[in-house]
Design a protein around this motif. Structure first.
Motif, short mmCIF file in Angstrom:
data_model
loop_
_atom_site.label_atom_id
_atom_site.label_comp_id
_atom_site.label_asym_id
_atom_site.label_seq_id
_atom_site.Cartn_x
_atom_site.Cartn_y
_atom_site.Cartn_z
N MET A 1 10.72 -25.52 2.16
CA MET A 1 11.28 -25.03 3.42
C MET A 1 12.79 -25.07 3.36
N SER A 2 13.39 -24.18 4.16
CA SER A 2 14.84 -24.09 4.22
C SER A 2 15.27 -23.82 5.65
N SER A 3 16.52 -24.13 5.93
CA SER A 3 17.10 -23.81 7.24
C SER A 3 17.95 -22.57 7.11
N GLY A 4 18.06 -21.83 8.16
CA GLY A 4 18.92 -20.66 8.15
C GLY A 4 18.20 -19.44 8.68
N ASP A 5 18.99 -18.48 9.12
CA ASP A 5 18.40 -17.27 9.70
C ASP A 5 19.01 -15.99 9.12
N ARG A 6 19.58 -16.09 7.90
CA ARG A 6 20.17 -14.95 7.20
C ARG A 6 21.36 -14.33 7.94
N ASP B 1 15.21 -30.11 10.69
CA ASP B 1 14.21 -29.07 10.45
C ASP B 1 13.12 -29.58 9.51
N THR B 2 13.52 -30.34 8.49
CA THR B 2 12.56 -30.89 7.54
C THR B 2 11.61 -31.84 8.24
N LEU B 3 12.14 -32.73 9.04
CA LEU B 3 11.30 -33.69 9.74
C LEU B 3 10.34 -32.99 10.70
N THR B 4 10.82 -32.01 11.44
CA THR B 4 9.97 -31.26 12.36
C THR B 4 8.87 -30.52 11.61
N TYR B 5 9.25 -29.84 10.53
CA TYR B 5 8.26 -29.10 9.74
C TYR B 5 7.24 -30.05 9.11
#
Length: 150
Positions: free
Chosen positions: A55-60, A100-104
């Motif tokens: 998984m990664s964070s970001g929206d391009r 984001d990692t923890l939530t995912y």
């Protein structure tokens, strides 16, 4: 800090951790290809027949997010081509890579989170960094910290 100084993996575990029962391993991918993280996650996934969730964070929307997306895609391709483990891949836009990692990880009922020390393990905000609220302190999911090769 221990992972960076010792140059070896550091596993922070809960009292009921058993590597043989791993089902879901979450690996955040930031703005570089995390070869050591992927290697350890693949080894554990093969041993326990687990699924790796990249998984990664970001929206391009900016160049940094585009780089993260490229690295996420490369990591996915690497695992699909050279390992025989199940791999899922997703990108989220949120607060920080650690949050984001923890939530995912909670959403997929992860049994392990594999991170690099630094930005991936620090929650957002100056107060969190000041109070040392790292991912492994906030998570009831075991966290494996792997320092990247220098």
């Amino acid at each position: 800090q221990l992972a960076q100084q010792a140059q070896c993996p550091v596993l922070t575990v809960t009292e009921d951790f058993d590597s043989g029962h791993l089902q879901n391993i979450v690996v955040p991918v930031d703005d570089f290809l995390p070869i050591r993280k992927l290697s350890f996650a693949t080894y554990l996934a093969k041993k326990a027949n687990a699924v790796i969730h990249l998984m990664s964070s970001g929206d391009r929307s900016n160049e940094e997010d585009i780089k993260r997306t490229r690295c996420l895609t490369k990591a996915y391709q690497l695992l699909k081509e050279y390992s025989h483990v199940k791999v899922y891949c997703t990108a989220h836009s949120g607060n920080s890579i650690a949050e984001d990692t923890l939530t995912y990880a909670k959403n997929v009922n992860a049994d392990l989170i594999v991170v690099n020390p630094g930005r991936e393990s620090v929650m957002k905000g100056w107060f969190s960094r000041w109070m040392k609220n790292y991912l492994y302190r906030k998570s009831n999911i075991p966290v494996l910290t792997i320092a990247p090769q220098s």
